[in-house]
Design a protein around this motif. Sequence first.
Motif, PDB file in Angstrom:
ATOM      1  N   SER A 108      16.727-112.527 -55.422  1.00 32.47           N
ATOM      2  CA  SER A 108      15.470-112.140 -54.790  1.00 32.47           C
ATOM      3  C   SER A 108      15.557-110.754 -54.151  1.00 32.47           C
ATOM      4  O   SER A 108      14.615-109.964 -54.224  1.00 32.47           O
ATOM      5  CB  SER A 108      15.096-113.178 -53.731  1.00 32.47           C
ATOM      6  N   LYS A 109      16.700-110.452 -53.561  1.00 33.23           N
ATOM      7  CA  LYS A 109      16.849-109.175 -52.861  1.00 33.23           C
ATOM      8  C   LYS A 109      17.106-108.007 -53.807  1.00 33.23           C
ATOM      9  O   LYS A 109      16.506-106.937 -53.664  1.00 33.23           O
ATOM     10  CB  LYS A 109      17.996-109.270 -51.856  1.00 33.23           C
ATOM     11  N   ASN A 110      17.984-108.220 -54.801  1.00 29.06           N
ATOM     12  CA  ASN A 110      18.488-107.098 -55.590  1.00 29.06           C
ATOM     13  C   ASN A 110      18.170-107.162 -57.079  1.00 29.06           C
ATOM     14  O   ASN A 110      18.504-106.219 -57.800  1.00 29.06           O
ATOM     15  CB  ASN A 110      20.006-106.988 -55.418  1.00 29.06           C
ATOM     16  N   GLY A 111      17.525-108.244 -57.547  1.00 33.05           N
ATOM     17  CA  GLY A 111      17.346-108.377 -58.976  1.00 33.05           C
ATOM     18  C   GLY A 111      18.691-108.643 -59.641  1.00 33.05           C
ATOM     19  O   GLY A 111      19.671-109.038 -58.999  1.00 33.05           O
ATOM     20  N   GLN A 133      14.488 -99.617 -55.344  1.00 34.45           N
ATOM     21  CA  GLN A 133      13.675 -98.456 -55.709  1.00 34.45           C
ATOM     22  C   GLN A 133      12.423 -98.843 -56.505  1.00 34.45           C
ATOM     23  O   GLN A 133      11.588 -97.993 -56.798  1.00 34.45           O
ATOM     24  CB  GLN A 133      14.501 -97.498 -56.560  1.00 34.45           C
ATOM     25  N   ALA A 134      12.317-100.110 -56.857  1.00 32.27           N
ATOM     26  CA  ALA A 134      11.267-100.547 -57.777  1.00 32.27           C
ATOM     27  C   ALA A 134       9.944-100.797 -57.057  1.00 32.27           C
ATOM     28  O   ALA A 134       9.893-100.985 -55.836  1.00 32.27           O
ATOM     29  CB  ALA A 134      11.703-101.814 -58.497  1.00 32.27           C
ATOM     30  N   GLN A 135       8.878-100.817 -57.842  1.00 35.84           N
ATOM     31  CA  GLN A 135       7.555-101.180 -57.352  1.00 35.84           C
ATOM     32  C   GLN A 135       7.260-102.612 -57.774  1.00 35.84           C
ATOM     33  O   GLN A 135       7.350-102.955 -58.955  1.00 35.84           O
ATOM     34  CB  GLN A 135       6.490-100.244 -57.912  1.00 35.84           C
ATOM     35  N   ILE A 136       6.917-103.457 -56.808  1.00 37.83           N
ATOM     36  CA  ILE A 136       6.573-104.848 -57.095  1.00 37.83           C
ATOM     37  C   ILE A 136       5.075-104.921 -57.366  1.00 37.83           C
ATOM     38  O   ILE A 136       4.262-104.618 -56.500  1.00 37.83           O
ATOM     39  CB  ILE A 136       6.969-105.777 -55.939  1.00 37.83           C
ATOM     40  N   LEU A 137       4.719-105.328 -58.577  1.00 38.55           N
ATOM     41  CA  LEU A 137       3.307-105.394 -58.956  1.00 38.55           C
ATOM     42  C   LEU A 137       2.720-106.786 -58.793  1.00 38.55           C
ATOM     43  O   LEU A 137       1.504-106.933 -58.691  1.00 38.55           O
ATOM     44  CB  LEU A 137       3.143-104.942 -60.415  1.00 38.55           C
ATOM     45  N   CYS A 138       3.560-107.790 -58.790  1.00 32.06           N
ATOM     46  CA  CYS A 138       3.110-109.172 -58.603  1.00 32.06           C
ATOM     47  C   CYS A 138       4.214-109.921 -57.878  1.00 32.06           C
ATOM     48  O   CYS A 138       5.384-109.835 -58.280  1.00 32.06           O
ATOM     49  CB  CYS A 138       2.808-109.821 -59.957  1.00 32.06           C
ATOM     50  N   ASP A 139       3.852-110.668 -56.823  1.00 31.33           N
ATOM     51  CA  ASP A 139       4.863-111.389 -56.050  1.00 31.33           C
ATOM     52  C   ASP A 139       4.246-112.686 -55.548  1.00 31.33           C
ATOM     53  O   ASP A 139       3.534-112.709 -54.538  1.00 31.33           O
ATOM     54  CB  ASP A 139       5.338-110.523 -54.882  1.00 31.33           C
ATOM     55  N   THR A 140       4.484-113.777 -56.262  1.00 29.42           N
ATOM     56  CA  THR A 140       3.910-115.083 -55.945  1.00 29.42           C
ATOM     57  C   THR A 140       5.004-116.134 -56.053  1.00 29.42           C
ATOM     58  O   THR A 140       6.109-115.848 -56.529  1.00 29.42           O
ATOM     59  CB  THR A 140       2.780-115.444 -56.933  1.00 29.42           C
ATOM     60  N   GLU A 195       5.224-118.276 -58.239  1.00 28.78           N
ATOM     61  CA  GLU A 195       5.482-118.506 -59.658  1.00 28.78           C
ATOM     62  C   GLU A 195       6.137-117.324 -60.355  1.00 28.78           C
ATOM     63  O   GLU A 195       6.914-117.518 -61.296  1.00 28.78           O
ATOM     64  CB  GLU A 195       4.173-118.829 -60.385  1.00 28.78           C
ATOM     65  N   LEU A 196       5.837-116.117 -59.900  1.00 29.20           N
ATOM     66  CA  LEU A 196       6.231-114.933 -60.674  1.00 29.20           C
ATOM     67  C   LEU A 196       6.419-113.726 -59.773  1.00 29.20           C
ATOM     68  O   LEU A 196       5.619-113.478 -58.862  1.00 29.20           O
ATOM     69  CB  LEU A 196       5.130-114.622 -61.700  1.00 29.20           C
ATOM     70  N   ARG A 197       7.488-112.965 -60.050  1.00 37.09           N
ATOM     71  CA  ARG A 197       7.615-111.621 -59.480  1.00 37.09           C
ATOM     72  C   ARG A 197       7.812-110.640 -60.627  1.00 37.09           C
ATOM     73  O   ARG A 197       8.697-110.821 -61.458  1.00 37.09           O
ATOM     74  CB  ARG A 197       8.798-111.523 -58.517  1.00 37.09           C
ATOM     75  N   LEU A 198       6.968-109.623 -60.648  1.00 38.60           N
ATOM     76  CA  LEU A 198       7.107-108.549 -61.634  1.00 38.60           C
ATOM     77  C   LEU A 198       7.402-107.256 -60.898  1.00 38.60           C
ATOM     78  O   LEU A 198       6.625-106.824 -60.040  1.00 38.60           O
ATOM     79  CB  LEU A 198       5.828-108.391 -62.459  1.00 38.60           C
ATOM     80  N   SER A 199       8.531-106.633 -61.245  1.00 33.18           N
ATOM     81  CA  SER A 199       8.934-105.367 -60.646  1.00 33.18           C
ATOM     82  C   SER A 199       9.092-104.320 -61.743  1.00 33.18           C
ATOM     83  O   SER A 199       9.540-104.630 -62.845  1.00 33.18           O
ATOM     84  CB  SER A 199      10.257-105.521 -59.890  1.00 33.18           C
ATOM     85  N   MET A 200       8.731-103.071 -61.405  1.00 29.90           N
ATOM     86  CA  MET A 200       8.814-101.967 -62.368  1.00 29.90           C
ATOM     87  C   MET A 200       9.611-100.821 -61.770  1.00 29.90           C
ATOM     88  O   MET A 200       9.501-100.516 -60.571  1.00 29.90           O
ATOM     89  CB  MET A 200       7.416-101.464 -62.720  1.00 29.90           C
ATOM     90  N   TRP A 201      10.372-100.153 -62.627  1.00 36.56           N
ATOM     91  CA  TRP A 201      11.134 -98.970 -62.243  1.00 36.56           C
ATOM     92  C   TRP A 201      11.254 -98.082 -63.461  1.00 36.56           C
ATOM     93  O   TRP A 201      11.191 -98.542 -64.608  1.00 36.56           O
ATOM     94  CB  TRP A 201      12.521 -99.372 -61.753  1.00 36.56           C
ATOM     95  N   ASN A 202      11.410 -96.800 -63.223  1.00 37.29           N
ATOM     96  CA  ASN A 202      11.674 -95.898 -64.352  1.00 37.29           C
ATOM     97  C   ASN A 202      12.424 -94.669 -63.874  1.00 37.29           C
ATOM     98  O   ASN A 202      12.450 -94.347 -62.672  1.00 37.29           O
ATOM     99  CB  ASN A 202      10.371 -95.466 -65.037  1.00 37.29           C
ATOM    100  N   ASN A 203      13.043 -93.992 -64.815  1.00 37.32           N
ATOM    101  CA  ASN A 203      13.550 -92.648 -64.584  1.00 37.32           C
ATOM    102  C   ASN A 203      13.070 -91.776 -65.732  1.00 37.32           C
ATOM    103  O   ASN A 203      12.090 -92.123 -66.408  1.00 37.32           O
ATOM    104  CB  ASN A 203      15.074 -92.642 -64.411  1.00 37.32           C
ATOM    105  N   SER A 204      13.704 -90.671 -65.973  1.00 38.58           N
ATOM    106  CA  SER A 204      13.219 -89.760 -67.007  1.00 38.58           C
ATOM    107  C   SER A 204      13.486 -90.277 -68.423  1.00 38.58           C
ATOM    108  O   SER A 204      12.935 -89.737 -69.390  1.00 38.58           O
ATOM    109  CB  SER A 204      13.864 -88.380 -66.838  1.00 38.58           C
ATOM    110  N   PHE A 254      19.184-103.947 -62.336  1.00 38.39           N
ATOM    111  CA  PHE A 254      17.819-103.526 -61.994  1.00 38.39           C
ATOM    112  C   PHE A 254      17.790-102.905 -60.593  1.00 38.39           C
ATOM    113  O   PHE A 254      18.269-103.506 -59.638  1.00 38.39           O
ATOM    114  CB  PHE A 254      16.865-104.712 -62.040  1.00 38.39           C
ATOM    115  N   PRO A 255      17.229-101.682 -60.435  1.00 43.17           N
ATOM    116  CA  PRO A 255      17.202-101.009 -59.124  1.00 43.17           C
ATOM    117  C   PRO A 255      16.074-101.557 -58.236  1.00 43.17           C
ATOM    118  O   PRO A 255      15.080-100.880 -57.972  1.00 43.17           O
ATOM    119  CB  PRO A 255      16.962 -99.538 -59.485  1.00 43.17           C
ATOM    120  N   GLN A 256      16.230-102.799 -57.773  1.00 43.41           N
ATOM    121  CA  GLN A 256      15.146-103.476 -57.062  1.00 43.41           C
ATOM    122  C   GLN A 256      14.684-102.727 -55.825  1.00 43.41           C
ATOM    123  O   GLN A 256      13.491-102.668 -55.524  1.00 43.41           O
ATOM    124  CB  GLN A 256      15.579-104.892 -56.677  1.00 43.41           C
TER     125      GLN A 256
END
Length: 268
Positions: free
Chosen positions: A46-49, A57-64, A66-75, A53-55
């Motif tokens: 839950s804390k670090n993925g 630094q990531a953006q959490i788009l859904c957190d319920t 039932e589901l957590r969706l996190s997004m991250w990117n670099n170049s 996955f760089p949790q």
Amino acid sequence: MKTLSLPALVCALGLLLSAQFSLRADNAPAPTGHIAEVQLAEAELSKNGVFGFPQEQAQILCDTPELRLSMWNNSEYLYAQAIFWNDNDAELGQLRDGRVTGDRANLVLDLDADEQLTKDVDRIYMLSPWPNFPGLRYSIAKGQDGKWATTPILSDTKGRGAIRYVLTPEGRRIRVDSFLIPLREINRKIGDKIRLVYYGNSPHPDLTVNSAGFQPQPPLGAHYADYNIPMASYHDYFLAKGGTFSMSSVPDGHHDAPSGPPAPPRRR
């Protein structure tokens, strides 16, 4: 006190209203499919993925629940990680037409962020779309004028990903879906805006979730598809400048042992 972003609040509200809402399942049965497991405490997940996955630094788009969706990117890469809290079993199942199915997930990318499917631009990245198609696959949009159509499933992505289960010290199994997609492959760069949605399905237990908070209405019922989710409800995501990342930390499901019958007809 934790403050959720607007997309996360929408997602939470939609799932709380669902007639199929269920609590996280403990004392899970052992999976009977081919999906591999990793050992990790639930608090650590839950804390670090997981899988590099760089949790933080990531953006959490859904957190319920039932589901957590996190997004991250670099170049170089776009990395999405979904934790499907209630799926604890990798057993295969059958569709109503008799075809064999298993755990699967889609990340639908509205790459020009125009809230409609754009021919030869938008993509659907899939994890194990059929039991004999393990790992990361994709389709390219071919529809226009509001019609949803794609190419057949393609397997030549330079990215990687997989469906995996985390096994906690208490014996609980938790599904984690990881998508690692090269930015060059989707023709996007730092500073671009995209829109996206996650869709996940499990035959055992019989669950379908999405990150947009979409709730199907009759006659769809519980077994809806990714294309039923309105594109206007997708999440906005701006490609940021992330740090360095090792691709090798992400599991490559292409190496999983395929199971099931020969490939079915192309997806819609």
